[in-house]
Design an enzyme around this catalytic site. Structure first.
Site, PDB file in Angstrom:
ATOM      1  N   GLY A  98       0.827  -1.196   0.000  1.00  0.00           N
ATOM      2  CA  GLY A  98       0.000   0.000   0.000  1.00  0.00           C
ATOM      3  C   GLY A  98       0.861   1.245   0.000  1.00  0.00           C
ATOM      4  O   GLY A  98       1.744   1.410  -0.835  1.00  0.00           O
ATOM      5  N   ASP A  99       0.619   2.111   0.975  1.00  0.00           N
ATOM      6  CA  ASP A  99       1.391   3.359   1.078  1.00  0.00           C
ATOM      7  C   ASP A  99       2.280   3.350   2.320  1.00  0.00           C
ATOM      8  O   ASP A  99       2.553   4.386   2.901  1.00  0.00           O
ATOM      9  CB  ASP A  99       0.459   4.573   1.065  1.00  0.00           C
ATOM     10  N   GLU A 100       2.750   2.158   2.708  1.00  0.00           N
ATOM     11  CA  GLU A 100       3.633   2.026   3.864  1.00  0.00           C
ATOM     12  C   GLU A 100       5.037   1.619   3.445  1.00  0.00           C
ATOM     13  O   GLU A 100       5.211   0.736   2.606  1.00  0.00           O
ATOM     14  CB  GLU A 100       3.090   0.993   4.856  1.00  0.00           C
TER      15      GLU A 100
END
Length: 184
Positions: A98-100
Site C-alpha cells: 500500500g502506502d507504507e
C-alpha cells in the site's frame, strides 16, 4: 548445451528470488527482505543499535480516488526514489505494501533518528507532478524504534509500527512522529 542450460536456469532462479523479495512497483525490497536485513543488522550487534523507521503516507487515498491508480503508482515510485535519496548507503528502504514504507538504519544513533525523520518527511512533502500536469502533495506519519542489545527483529518492527500509528492518532491529518528506544 549443458553450460547454457545451467546458466539460463541460474539466471531464472535469481530472477525468481529477486521477484520474491522486491516490490514490483518500486523495485524496493519487500517486507520479507526487510525482515531478513533487519535480522542480519541485529546479529552484527552494532554498538549504537539499529533504528527502524516506519512511514505511512497521509493523503495518498485522495490521490488515487481523484487522479486514478496510475497517478497513485507514480506517486509511490517518486516517494520511493526520494526516500532512497535521503538515507545512507547502508540503510535499507522497503515498501511494505500500500502506502507504507520502512527503513532499517544499522548503527544510527537514537539521537540522530529525529534528523533523519525530518529529512524524510520534507522529501515526501514536496509536490509530485503527475502525468496530467497536476501537482499533488502527501505527508508522512512516522514511527521509530531503536534496538537495545538482545532485541529481535519482530519486536523492533512492531514497536516502530505501533509508534507510527500512535503518532497518526495523536495528530489526525498532520505529519506525526513517534520514537521509542526498544528494551529501555
Amino acid at each position: 548445451m549443458a553450460v547454457e542450460d545451467v546458466t539460463e536456469a541460474h539466471a531464472a532462479a535469481e530472477e525468481l528470488r529477486r521477484a520474491a523479495l522486491h516490490d514490483p512497483l518500486t523495485g524496493l525490497p519487500n517486507r520479507a527482505l526487510l525482515a531478513e536485513r533487519l535480522r542480519a543488522a541485529l546479529a552484527e550487534d552494532a554498538p549504537d543499535g539499529v533504528t527502524v523507521v516506519f512511514i505511512d503516507l497521509d493523503g495518498f487515498k485522495p490521490v488515487n480516488d481523484t487522479h486514478g491508480h496510475a497517478a497513485g503508482d507514480l506517486l509511490l515510485r517518486e516517494v520511493a526514489a526520494r526516500l532512497r535519496e535521503v538515507v545512507r548507503e547502508e540503510d535499507v528502504v522497503a515498501r511494505l505494501g500500500g502506502d507504507e514504507f520502512a527503513i532499517v538504519c544499522p548503527g544510527l544513533l537514537e539521537a540522530d533518528a529525529t534528523g533523519l525523520v525530518e529529512r524524510l518527511q520534507a522529501a515526501v512533502a514536496r509536490p509530485v507532478r503527475l502525468a496530467s500536469g497536476a501537482d499533488v502533495r502527501v505527508s508522512a506519519s512516522t514511527g521509530t524504534a531503536t534496538s537495545s542489545p538482545g532485541d529481535d527483529a519482530e519486536r523492533l518492527l512492531d514497536e516502530a509500527d505501533h509508534r507510527m500509528y500512535a503518532a497518526k492518532r495523536r495528530r489526525p491529518g498532520a505529519r506525526g512522529t513517534g520514537a521509542i528506544k526498544v528494551g529501555a
